[in-house]
Design an enzyme around this catalytic site. Structure first.
Site, PDB file in Angstrom:
ATOM      1  N   ARG A 123      10.853  11.357  15.036  1.00 39.99           N
ATOM      2  CA  ARG A 123       9.743  10.990  14.335  1.00 39.99           C
ATOM      3  C   ARG A 123       9.974  11.652  13.167  1.00 39.99           C
ATOM      4  O   ARG A 123       9.104  12.937  12.711  1.00 39.99           O
ATOM      5  CB  ARG A 123       8.994  11.957  14.946  1.00 39.99           C
ATOM      6  CG  ARG A 123       7.906  11.247  16.430  1.00 39.99           C
ATOM      7  CD  ARG A 123       7.071  11.208  17.020  1.00 39.99           C
ATOM      8  NE  ARG A 123       6.633  10.538  18.471  1.00 39.99           N
ATOM      9  CZ  ARG A 123       6.770  10.039  19.416  1.00 39.99           C
ATOM     10  NH1 ARG A 123       7.504  11.505  19.755  1.00 39.99           N
ATOM     11  NH2 ARG A 123       6.793   9.753  20.177  1.00 39.99           N
ATOM     12  N   LYS A 145       8.385  10.813  -1.541  1.00 44.76           N
ATOM     13  CA  LYS A 145       8.232   9.409  -0.738  1.00 44.76           C
ATOM     14  C   LYS A 145       9.284   8.239  -0.382  1.00 44.76           C
ATOM     15  O   LYS A 145      10.365   8.721  -1.387  1.00 44.76           O
ATOM     16  CB  LYS A 145       7.604   8.498  -2.216  1.00 44.76           C
ATOM     17  CG  LYS A 145       6.003   9.409  -3.147  1.00 44.76           C
ATOM     18  CD  LYS A 145       5.470   7.732  -3.431  1.00 44.76           C
ATOM     19  CE  LYS A 145       4.146   8.587  -4.474  1.00 44.76           C
ATOM     20  NZ  LYS A 145       3.776   7.729  -5.547  1.00 44.76           N
ATOM     21  N   GLU A 187      12.463   7.631 -18.118  1.00 40.19           N
ATOM     22  CA  GLU A 187      10.827   8.780 -17.100  1.00 40.19           C
ATOM     23  C   GLU A 187      11.741  10.111 -17.553  1.00 40.19           C
ATOM     24  O   GLU A 187      10.292  10.690 -17.450  1.00 40.19           O
ATOM     25  CB  GLU A 187      11.997   8.818 -15.857  1.00 40.19           C
ATOM     26  CG  GLU A 187      12.519   7.733 -14.521  1.00 40.19           C
ATOM     27  CD  GLU A 187      10.857   6.859 -14.203  1.00 40.19           C
ATOM     28  OE1 GLU A 187       9.322   7.757 -14.637  1.00 40.19           O
ATOM     29  OE2 GLU A 187      10.220   5.778 -13.515  1.00 40.19           O
ATOM     30  N   LYS A 229       8.181  17.155 -12.477  1.00 41.21           N
ATOM     31  CA  LYS A 229       7.688  16.072 -11.585  1.00 41.21           C
ATOM     32  C   LYS A 229       7.855  17.408  -9.880  1.00 41.21           C
ATOM     33  O   LYS A 229       6.721  17.494  -9.394  1.00 41.21           O
ATOM     34  CB  LYS A 229       8.933  15.543 -10.918  1.00 41.21           C
ATOM     35  CG  LYS A 229       8.961  14.710  -9.199  1.00 41.21           C
ATOM     36  CD  LYS A 229       8.515  13.277  -9.572  1.00 41.21           C
ATOM     37  CE  LYS A 229       8.261  12.490  -8.560  1.00 41.21           C
ATOM     38  NZ  LYS A 229       8.634  11.843  -7.831  1.00 41.21           N
ATOM     39  N   GLU A 239      -0.854  12.130  -3.912  1.00 37.95           N
ATOM     40  CA  GLU A 239      -1.434  11.431  -5.024  1.00 37.95           C
ATOM     41  C   GLU A 239      -2.874  11.439  -4.899  1.00 37.95           C
ATOM     42  O   GLU A 239      -3.452   9.935  -4.910  1.00 37.95           O
ATOM     43  CB  GLU A 239      -1.150   9.778  -5.321  1.00 37.95           C
ATOM     44  CG  GLU A 239      -1.154   9.203  -6.341  1.00 37.95           C
ATOM     45  CD  GLU A 239       0.019   8.295  -6.581  1.00 37.95           C
ATOM     46  OE1 GLU A 239       1.284   8.461  -6.129  1.00 37.95           O
ATOM     47  OE2 GLU A 239      -0.532   7.431  -7.203  1.00 37.95           O
ATOM     48  N   ARG A 243      -1.271  14.042  -9.605  1.00 34.13           N
ATOM     49  CA  ARG A 243       0.007  12.859  -9.425  1.00 34.13           C
ATOM     50  C   ARG A 243       0.085  11.668  -9.865  1.00 34.13           C
ATOM     51  O   ARG A 243       1.179  11.256 -10.115  1.00 34.13           O
ATOM     52  CB  ARG A 243       0.412  13.139  -7.736  1.00 34.13           C
ATOM     53  CG  ARG A 243       1.608  12.531  -7.859  1.00 34.13           C
ATOM     54  CD  ARG A 243       2.718  13.137  -6.155  1.00 34.13           C
ATOM     55  NE  ARG A 243       3.446  12.223  -5.956  1.00 34.13           N
ATOM     56  CZ  ARG A 243       4.389  12.081  -4.957  1.00 34.13           C
ATOM     57  NH1 ARG A 243       4.039  12.399  -4.077  1.00 34.13           N
ATOM     58  NH2 ARG A 243       5.780  11.731  -4.967  1.00 34.13           N
ATOM     59  N   ASN A 247       2.289   8.113 -13.748  1.00 37.10           N
ATOM     60  CA  ASN A 247       2.158   6.929 -13.080  1.00 37.10           C
ATOM     61  C   ASN A 247       2.070   6.358 -15.140  1.00 37.10           C
ATOM     62  O   ASN A 247       1.921   5.145 -15.118  1.00 37.10           O
ATOM     63  CB  ASN A 247       1.426   6.176 -12.164  1.00 37.10           C
ATOM     64  CG  ASN A 247       1.276   4.624 -11.747  1.00 37.10           C
ATOM     65  OD1 ASN A 247       2.294   4.164 -11.854  1.00 37.10           O
ATOM     66  ND2 ASN A 247       0.258   3.882 -11.522  1.00 37.10           N
ATOM     67  N   HIS A 250       4.035   2.711 -16.033  1.00 39.87           N
ATOM     68  CA  HIS A 250       4.064   2.181 -15.103  1.00 39.87           C
ATOM     69  C   HIS A 250       3.181   1.491 -14.898  1.00 39.87           C
ATOM     70  O   HIS A 250       3.186   0.061 -13.667  1.00 39.87           O
ATOM     71  CB  HIS A 250       4.249   3.329 -12.902  1.00 39.87           C
ATOM     72  CG  HIS A 250       4.974   3.959 -13.419  1.00 39.87           C
ATOM     73  ND1 HIS A 250       5.615   4.966 -14.742  1.00 39.87           N
ATOM     74  CD2 HIS A 250       6.459   4.278 -12.533  1.00 39.87           C
ATOM     75  CE1 HIS A 250       6.679   5.404 -14.304  1.00 39.87           C
ATOM     76  NE2 HIS A 250       6.896   4.768 -13.073  1.00 39.87           N
ATOM     77  N   HIS A 254       5.377  -2.115 -14.084  1.00 43.30           N
ATOM     78  CA  HIS A 254       5.756  -2.789 -13.091  1.00 43.30           C
ATOM     79  C   HIS A 254       5.075  -4.207 -13.169  1.00 43.30           C
ATOM     80  O   HIS A 254       6.347  -4.965 -12.266  1.00 43.30           O
ATOM     81  CB  HIS A 254       4.732  -2.062 -11.508  1.00 43.30           C
ATOM     82  CG  HIS A 254       4.992  -1.051 -10.417  1.00 43.30           C
ATOM     83  ND1 HIS A 254       4.642   0.347 -10.335  1.00 43.30           N
ATOM     84  CD2 HIS A 254       6.840  -0.066 -10.934  1.00 43.30           C
ATOM     85  CE1 HIS A 254       4.939   1.148 -10.277  1.00 43.30           C
ATOM     86  NE2 HIS A 254       5.767   0.815 -10.091  1.00 43.30           N
ATOM     87  N   HIS A 267      14.218   0.145 -14.172  1.00 43.25           N
ATOM     88  CA  HIS A 267      12.774   0.688 -13.511  1.00 43.25           C
ATOM     89  C   HIS A 267      13.063   0.847 -15.179  1.00 43.25           C
ATOM     90  O   HIS A 267      11.604   0.966 -15.728  1.00 43.25           O
ATOM     91  CB  HIS A 267      13.053   0.942 -12.877  1.00 43.25           C
ATOM     92  CG  HIS A 267      11.481   1.921 -12.009  1.00 43.25           C
ATOM     93  ND1 HIS A 267      11.114   1.538 -12.043  1.00 43.25           N
ATOM     94  CD2 HIS A 267      11.074   3.357 -12.440  1.00 43.25           C
ATOM     95  CE1 HIS A 267       9.218   2.450 -11.825  1.00 43.25           C
ATOM     96  NE2 HIS A 267       9.934   3.528 -12.412  1.00 43.25           N
TER      97      HIS A 267
END
Ligand SMILES: NC(=O)c1ccc[n+]([C@@H]2O[C@H](COP(=O)([O-])OP(=O)(O)OC[C@H]3O[C@@H](n4cnc5c(N)ncnc54)[C@H](O)[C@@H]3O)[C@@H](O)[C@H]2O)c1
Ligand SMILES: [Zn+2]
Length: 374
Positions: A123, A145, A187, A229, A239, A243, A247, A250, A254, A267
């Protein structure tokens, strides 16, 4: 720790330091203040194990730690549940208990995979992120993340699991292919646009020095980006609001990655294209001043990043991909639009017809019009 830049992610009792500096790996591993667990598992790729893992393991062993390692093949396909399962076996045989920790030594693939295994083992046990790509240093290693891909979609299974520390040693970038440096730069430019106008100007004057990994320039771009960041994550871990500005670039990015194929477009390259798409859209709806788009495009070109949709990419599947994006709401993509360098607005809705027109203007294949699928 002296001689290094320390940036903090402030999340109450889950706050953690990001240490940036040449030699930080060795120093952090030796530092009595680091309070390292006795039992550690280094998760990395075979090449990175040879280049950096063995010496890190040796240093940790001199501090009395028991260090095991798990080697994972390079590539996005390793971000899978079956690989997580393989890691669980190693974690069991290495006897990792609640007081042990994982060291994720690699790019975003290792960070996401080892982070997720750590989030779920017993956990949740500690993970120290040791990013080795520019993209991971400025983005994926920070913010908690973690996750893996499923056969039918990227990053569909995951968990928020903040690391206990992030150790960034820019020296490891010397072995990273130039294309991956440029991709990470996508980025870095993004941070300039969303919240760091000083970084943007610095890049305009020093992009060649950054690409050549000249130490002072490299340290500046990494520390500025990582601190941006860290600041955003500290303000909005999950988010809920702020946050979303991360994006920027993106939404279309994406879609480009997905439709072109993840192997063909990196990316950060897709993010570069996505930022140009967002800027052109912003101009059309009167939010982005034309000189902002021009400066952005000029900087991306000088960083040798793409600024057009790859030739022949069908516009229909791109629009479909945007509707299905995790960040879309009721099938409408939410755009982050620049009002100036250092100032963006999230949550902007833009009519699909404008999006199609803009994508086609930037090189998408109009013949392959949008499918109209819900
Ligand atoms: N968690 C997040 O917030 C987040 C954010 C952005 C991206 N990501 C994820 O990150 C992944 C992409 O990460 P990436 O671009 O770092 O790719 P990557 O981890 O696949 O690394 C790229 C390649 O470089 C090699 N490599 C890494 N470091 C090296 C070094 N120092 N020297 C030589 N070779 C080296 C790797 O073995 C690999 O072949 C994607 O899976 C993406 O979904 C996650
Ligand atoms: Zn990104």
């Amino acid at each position: 720790m002296s001689g290094f830049t320390e940036i903090r992610v402030e999340l109450g009792d889950r706050s953690y330091p990001i240490l940036v500096g040449e030699g930080v790996l060795d120093t952090a591993a030796r530092s009595p203040g680091a309070g390292l667990p006795r039992r550690l598992l280094i998760v990395t790729h075979p090449r990175l194990w040879d280049l950096y893992g063995t010496s890190l393991a040796r240093t940790l062993a001199t501090q009395g730690c028991t260090v095991e390692h798990a080697l994972v093949p390079a590539g996005e396909t390793s971000k899978s549940l079956s690989m997580v399962n393989r890691l669980y076996r190693v974690m069991a045989s290495a006897g990792l208990d609640r007081s042990s920790a994982v060291i994720a030594l690699g790019g975003g693939v290792i960070g996401d995979l080892a982070g997720f295994a750590s989030a779920t083992w017993l956990r949740g046990i500690d993970v120290i992120q040791v990013p080795t790509t520019l993209l991971a240093m400025v983005d994926s290693a920070i913010g908690g993340k973690t996750g893996v891909n499923l056969p039918f979609g990227k990053n569909l299974v995951g968990a928020f699991h903040q690391p206990r520390a992030v150790w960034i040693d820019p020296c490891v970038l010397r072995s990273l292919p130039a294309r991956d440096i440029r991709s990470g730069m996508g980025e870095v430019v993004k941070y300039g646009v969303i919240a760091r106008p000083g970084l943007f100007e610095f890049l305009e004057d020093n992009v060649a020095r950054c690409l050549a990994l000249e130490p002072a320039a490299e340290a500046r771009m990494i520390a500025d980006s990582a601190s941006c960041k860290a600041e955003v994550v500290s303000a909005d871990e999950r988010e809920g609001g702020l946050r979303a500005i991360l994006n920027y670039g993106h939404t279309a990015g994406h879609a480009v990655e997905k439709v072109a194929g993840y192997r063909r477009v990196r990316h950060g390259e897709a993010v570069a294209i996505g930022m140009v798409v967002a800027a052109k859209l912003g101009e059309r709806i009167g939010m982005t001043p034309p000189d902002v788009s021009e400066r952005l495009e000029r900087l991306l070109v000088s960083a040798r990043l793409p600024v057009r949709v790859p030739a022949g990419l069908p516009v229909g599947p791109m629009v479909d991909a945007m509707r299905l994006d995790k960040k879309a709401s009721s099938g409408m993509p939410r755009w982050v639009i620049a009002r100036g360098i250092g100032h963006v607005e999230p949550g902007v809705e833009i009519p699909e017809s404008l999006v199609v027109e803009t994508l086609c203007e930037l090189g998408a294949d109009a013949k392959n019009g949008h499918t109209g699928k819900p």
